[in-house]
Design a protein around this motif. Structure first.
Motif, PDB file in Angstrom:
ATOM      1  N   GLU A 103       0.796  -1.273  -0.030  1.00  0.00           N
ATOM      2  CA  GLU A 103       0.121   0.160   0.161  1.00  0.00           C
ATOM      3  C   GLU A 103       0.789   1.139  -0.074  1.00  0.00           C
ATOM      4  N   ALA A 104       2.225   1.252   0.483  1.00  0.00           N
ATOM      5  CA  ALA A 104       2.842   2.349   0.762  1.00  0.00           C
ATOM      6  C   ALA A 104       3.375   2.673  -0.723  1.00  0.00           C
ATOM      7  N   ASN A 105       3.479   2.005  -1.617  1.00  0.00           N
ATOM      8  CA  ASN A 105       3.736   2.210  -3.169  1.00  0.00           C
ATOM      9  C   ASN A 105       2.769   3.245  -3.623  1.00  0.00           C
ATOM     10  N   GLU A 106       1.531   3.564  -3.170  1.00  0.00           N
ATOM     11  CA  GLU A 106       0.888   4.774  -3.479  1.00  0.00           C
ATOM     12  C   GLU A 106       0.830   5.749  -2.774  1.00  0.00           C
ATOM     13  N   ASP A 107       1.830   5.939  -1.911  1.00  0.00           N
ATOM     14  CA  ASP A 107       1.559   6.840  -0.725  1.00  0.00           C
ATOM     15  C   ASP A 107       2.970   7.538  -0.580  1.00  0.00           C
ATOM     16  N   ALA A 108       3.418   8.801  -1.182  1.00  0.00           N
ATOM     17  CA  ALA A 108       4.387   9.314  -1.445  1.00  0.00           C
ATOM     18  C   ALA A 108       5.248   9.808   0.131  1.00  0.00           C
ATOM     19  N   THR A 109       4.564   9.905   1.095  1.00  0.00           N
ATOM     20  CA  THR A 109       4.955  10.037   2.554  1.00  0.00           C
ATOM     21  C   THR A 109       5.702   8.785   3.010  1.00  0.00           C
ATOM     22  N   PHE A 110       4.933   7.670   2.833  1.00  0.00           N
ATOM     23  CA  PHE A 110       5.660   6.518   3.397  1.00  0.00           C
ATOM     24  C   PHE A 110       6.796   5.968   2.426  1.00  0.00           C
ATOM     25  N   GLN A 111       6.667   6.239   1.110  1.00  0.00           N
ATOM     26  CA  GLN A 111       7.682   5.863   0.218  1.00  0.00           C
ATOM     27  C   GLN A 111       8.883   6.725   0.526  1.00  0.00           C
ATOM     28  N   ASN A 112       8.844   7.926   1.104  1.00  0.00           N
ATOM     29  CA  ASN A 112      10.078   8.500   1.546  1.00  0.00           C
ATOM     30  C   ASN A 112      10.428   8.098   2.996  1.00  0.00           C
ATOM     31  N   SER A 113       9.833   7.486   3.779  1.00  0.00           N
ATOM     32  CA  SER A 113      10.018   7.029   4.949  1.00  0.00           C
ATOM     33  C   SER A 113      11.272   6.272   5.132  1.00  0.00           C
ATOM     34  N   LEU A 114      12.041   6.400   6.262  1.00  0.00           N
ATOM     35  CA  LEU A 114      13.289   5.381   6.386  1.00  0.00           C
ATOM     36  C   LEU A 114      13.035   3.964   6.719  1.00  0.00           C
ATOM     37  N   TYR A 115      11.793   3.795   7.221  1.00  0.00           N
ATOM     38  CA  TYR A 115      11.289   2.553   7.315  1.00  0.00           C
ATOM     39  C   TYR A 115      11.193   1.622   6.172  1.00  0.00           C
ATOM     40  N   TYR A 116      10.019   2.490   5.314  1.00  0.00           N
ATOM     41  CA  TYR A 116       9.915   1.925   3.896  1.00  0.00           C
ATOM     42  C   TYR A 116      10.990   1.575   3.376  1.00  0.00           C
ATOM     43  N   GLN A 117      12.100   2.441   3.082  1.00  0.00           N
ATOM     44  CA  GLN A 117      13.134   2.541   2.399  1.00  0.00           C
ATOM     45  C   GLN A 117      14.205   1.142   2.747  1.00  0.00           C
ATOM     46  N   LEU A 118      14.365   0.912   4.346  1.00  0.00           N
ATOM     47  CA  LEU A 118      15.276  -0.041   4.659  1.00  0.00           C
ATOM     48  C   LEU A 118      14.575  -1.484   4.395  1.00  0.00           C
ATOM     49  N   GLU A 119      13.253  -1.501   4.758  1.00  0.00           N
ATOM     50  CA  GLU A 119      12.513  -2.675   4.838  1.00  0.00           C
ATOM     51  C   GLU A 119      12.191  -3.262   3.515  1.00  0.00           C
ATOM     52  N   ASN A 120      11.818  -2.430   2.681  1.00  0.00           N
ATOM     53  CA  ASN A 120      11.765  -2.723   1.253  1.00  0.00           C
ATOM     54  C   ASN A 120      12.975  -3.276   0.498  1.00  0.00           C
ATOM     55  N   GLU A 121      14.281  -2.774   1.008  1.00  0.00           N
ATOM     56  CA  GLU A 121      15.566  -3.408   0.371  1.00  0.00           C
ATOM     57  C   GLU A 121      15.724  -4.655   0.995  1.00  0.00           C
ATOM     58  N   SER A 122      15.429  -4.792   2.276  1.00  0.00           N
ATOM     59  CA  SER A 122      15.949  -6.020   3.127  1.00  0.00           C
ATOM     60  C   SER A 122      14.836  -7.097   2.619  1.00  0.00           C
ATOM     61  N   MET A 123      13.308  -6.721   2.371  1.00  0.00           N
ATOM     62  CA  MET A 123      12.339  -7.698   2.246  1.00  0.00           C
ATOM     63  C   MET A 123      12.798  -8.487   0.903  1.00  0.00           C
ATOM     64  N   ALA A 124      13.430  -7.674  -0.052  1.00  0.00           N
ATOM     65  CA  ALA A 124      13.925  -8.121  -1.473  1.00  0.00           C
ATOM     66  C   ALA A 124      14.609  -9.310  -1.323  1.00  0.00           C
ATOM     67  N   SER A 125      15.306  -9.461  -0.111  1.00  0.00           N
ATOM     68  CA  SER A 125      16.132 -10.696  -0.175  1.00  0.00           C
ATOM     69  C   SER A 125      15.513 -11.595   1.115  1.00  0.00           C
ATOM     70  N   GLY A 126      14.094 -11.330   1.375  1.00  0.00           N
ATOM     71  CA  GLY A 126      13.560 -12.363   2.285  1.00  0.00           C
ATOM     72  C   GLY A 126      13.869 -12.191   3.831  1.00  0.00           C
ATOM     73  N   ASN A 127      14.353 -10.905   4.084  1.00  0.00           N
ATOM     74  CA  ASN A 127      14.712 -10.787   5.462  1.00  0.00           C
ATOM     75  C   ASN A 127      13.706  -9.560   6.001  1.00  0.00           C
ATOM     76  N   TYR A 128      13.602  -9.526   6.991  1.00  0.00           N
ATOM     77  CA  TYR A 128      13.206  -8.195   7.892  1.00  0.00           C
ATOM     78  C   TYR A 128      13.889  -7.667   8.887  1.00  0.00           C
ATOM     79  N   LEU A 129      13.930  -6.436   9.178  1.00  0.00           N
ATOM     80  CA  LEU A 129      15.078  -5.955   9.934  1.00  0.00           C
ATOM     81  C   LEU A 129      14.079  -5.607  11.224  1.00  0.00           C
ATOM     82  N   GLY A 130      14.644  -5.984  12.449  1.00  0.00           N
ATOM     83  CA  GLY A 130      14.149  -5.591  13.751  1.00  0.00           C
ATOM     84  C   GLY A 130      14.681  -4.403  14.134  1.00  0.00           C
TER      85      GLY A 130
END
Length: 293
Positions: free
Chosen positions: A59-86
């Motif tokens: 859903e954040a893919n449709e929201d500029a605020t969330f797309q620019n959030s650090l959480y989205y950027q860090l987790e989106n990159e990590s999730m591409a490798s199948g991992n979640y950052l705690g």
């Protein structure tokens, strides 16, 4: 094998989204986490995770605020490798070398080993220390030696349950707040009755301690009931309690919470309504039960 299974669920989205942004705004010199768990997890595509991090990223893919959030950027990159950052990994990545040290507490030694291993494999990571002990007493003992520029992330779930010495995580927040430190405390509940009791306890204890300036934001699943648990997506309601933060951070917490309500408006968890509503601790203790219950 570490036993934690809470990662990537909907309450993590609120908690970690807010944590990343607050750390970037406040820029603490020392970071302390009371209940660290692991730095990184392997995703397993549970229904709870699909309702949590997967729904958020989609859903954040449709929201500029969330797309620019650090959480989205860090987790989106990590999730591409199948991992979640705690939260330990998120904190280390946000703060990197701009912090003098990160202190992680946990009763699970393997979780602390996971944190140390993660830090070793980062190109840039702050100095870390780990403490394999009860963090209620451990942090209370440590507080007098920490600078005012310390930030505490208090994440225990049960914030008012006394340990063997009669101390609670709310005591940790109160002690740190009185010393001028910045605090972010996360808590959860499963029924409206639990929420009301917890809200009353928190507001009374903060008032008794003379702490009147605090921010609170809760996200609650519309499926929650007064005194029965109809489903378990991880937590049916959770809240963020913040003290000594800047107005910018306090406003961000409220804004991001309300925006999360928006991206969960059509969500489902299994056969249940997964939509959320926003609430807060009423400082006058006039807690109202939602009309739909």
């Amino acid at each position: 094998m570490v036993t934690y299974t809470h990662f990537g669920k909907q309450p993590d989205v609120l908690k970690h989204l807010v944590l990343c942004e607050v750390l970037q705004i406040e820029k603490p010199q020392i970071y302390v986490e009371t209940n660290s768990a692991c730095a990184i997890y392997t995703m397993v595509h549970t229904p709870e995770q699909k309702y949590g991090i997967y729904h958020f990223l989609n859903e954040a893919n449709e929201d500029a605020t969330f797309q620019n959030s650090l959480y989205y950027q860090l987790e989106n990159e990590s999730m591409a490798s199948g991992n979640y950052l705690g939260s330990p990994a998120l904190a280390m990545k946000v703060l990197n070398n701009d912090v003098k040290g990160c202190l992680f507490f946990d009763l699970e030694k393997r979780a602390l080993d996971n944190i140390k291993s993660f830090a070793r494999h980062q190109a840039v990571a702050p100095p870390i220390r780990t403490f394999n002990c009860d963090s209620t007493d451990g942090v209370l003992k440590l507080l007098p030696s920490l600078p005012k520029s310390t930030f505490l992330h208090i994440d225990p779930y049960e914030i008012d349950k006394p340990n063997s010495n009669g101390h609670t995580y709310l005591d940790v927040l109160i002690g740190a707040t009185k010393l001028g430190m910045k605090c972010l405390l996360w808590y959860g509940f499963m029924t409206i009755n639990d929420k009301q009791a917890l809200n009353k306890s928190v507001s009374e204890k903060l008032d008794k301690a003379g702490i009147k300036d605090y921010a609170c934001s809760e996200l609650i699943m519309n499926a929650i009931k007064k005194d029965t648990i109809v489903c378990n997506p991880g937590i049916l309601g959770s809240g963020i309690l913040a003290t000594n933060l800047s107005q910018k951070s306090n406003s961000m917490i409220q804004d991001y919470s309300k925006k999360l309500v928006g991206i969960y408006k059509d969500a489902r968890y299994k056969e249940f309504d997964g939509s959320l509503y926003h609430d807060t601790i009423n400082k006058k203790q006039n807690i109202k039960i939602k009309r739909h219950l």
